[in-house]
Write an enzyme that holds these catalytic residues in place. Structure first.
Site, mmCIF file in Angstrom:
data_model
loop_
_atom_site.group_PDB
_atom_site.id
_atom_site.type_symbol
_atom_site.label_atom_id
_atom_site.label_comp_id
_atom_site.label_asym_id
_atom_site.label_seq_id
_atom_site.Cartn_x
_atom_site.Cartn_y
_atom_site.Cartn_z
ATOM 1 N N GLN A 51 44.627 74.956 80.630
ATOM 2 C CA GLN A 51 44.740 75.101 82.163
ATOM 3 C C GLN A 51 45.620 76.258 82.280
ATOM 4 O O GLN A 51 45.752 76.705 83.632
ATOM 5 C CB GLN A 51 44.632 73.836 82.851
ATOM 6 C CG GLN A 51 43.506 73.011 82.689
ATOM 7 C CD GLN A 51 43.518 71.750 83.556
ATOM 8 O OE1 GLN A 51 43.946 70.880 82.989
ATOM 9 N NE2 GLN A 51 42.867 71.846 84.933
ATOM 10 N N LEU A 92 42.374 70.301 88.633
ATOM 11 C CA LEU A 92 43.221 71.248 88.984
ATOM 12 C C LEU A 92 42.700 72.632 88.812
ATOM 13 O O LEU A 92 43.103 73.431 89.592
ATOM 14 C CB LEU A 92 44.632 71.112 88.377
ATOM 15 C CG LEU A 92 45.397 69.832 88.712
ATOM 16 C CD1 LEU A 92 46.784 69.870 87.935
ATOM 17 C CD2 LEU A 92 45.907 69.812 90.193
ATOM 18 N N HIS A 133 38.050 63.642 80.049
ATOM 19 C CA HIS A 133 38.056 65.228 80.997
ATOM 20 C C HIS A 133 39.144 65.868 80.529
ATOM 21 O O HIS A 133 38.636 67.084 80.102
ATOM 22 C CB HIS A 133 38.573 64.609 82.447
ATOM 23 C CG HIS A 133 38.774 65.782 83.120
ATOM 24 N ND1 HIS A 133 37.881 65.906 84.401
ATOM 25 C CD2 HIS A 133 39.599 66.778 83.163
ATOM 26 C CE1 HIS A 133 38.450 66.971 85.057
ATOM 27 N NE2 HIS A 133 39.408 67.465 84.262
HETATM 28 NI NI NI Z 1 40.721 69.127 84.608
#
Ligand code: NI
Length: 175
Positions: A51, A92, A133
């Site tokens: 991410q 996020l 996740h």
């Molecule tokens: Ni996530």
């Protein structure tokens, strides 16, 4: 430490498959520290390196209310899954969206810690969901992939629109 930029869906870099960490060295520990700082500031309860555009199998988690129980998972692996849990999930990388996702309710997992030592433990409830996740992220998967195509397209359009609106006005001479 540094706050890192978080990629947002539908950025194609979120679809990269993260590579295993071969050695937990200073560079990896710096990434872990920066990820914790970024995650606490966001704020979020979990973050995967992918991410922040670092395609390595590194995850940071802290589900505690006090934000004082950091959990580092390097090269995490789920060994056992049991039961079913359905929770509202957010991410996020998919800001402002919360949808129900079904996952295992109890897991046993193995990972390396920030010190490079392997550990194995059980997790249930929110922690189990969070680990599943984050490991999905390492495989280029997002929670919106569990939703219907229609729902996913709707979320994609909403986030694309928000990203366009957040773009600064073009600067230049108007003639
Ligand atoms: Ni996530």
């Amino acid at each position: 430490m540094a706050i890192l930029d978080i990629l947002h869906f539908p950025d194609p870099r979120l679809r990269n498959k993260a590579k295993p960490v071969s050695e937990v060295n200073e560079r990896v520990r710096k990434l872990v520290d920066d990820m914790f700082e970024t995650m606490y500031q966001a704020p979020g309860i979990g973050l995967a390196a992918i991410q922040v555009n670092a395609p390595l199998r590194v995850v940071t988690i802290d589900i505690s209310e006090e934000r004082n129980q950091p959990l580092t998972l390097i090269n995490p692996e789920i060994l056992e899954r049991e039961g079913v849990e359905e929770m509202d999930e957010g991410c996020l990388s998919v800001p402002g969206i919360y949808e129900k996702v079904k996952r295992a309710d109890r897991i046993r997992f193995r990972a390396l810690g920030r010190d490079g030592n392997a550990y194995e433990r059980d997790a249930d409830g929110l922690l189990a969901v969070c680990i599943q996740h984050e490991i999905d992220h390492l495989d280029g998967k997002l929670f919106v992939d569990y939703l219907s195509n229609l729902k996913r397209q709707r979320i994609r359009k909403k986030l694309e629109k928000e990203a366009r609106q957040a773009m600064p006005e073009p600067v230049g001479t108007v003639i």
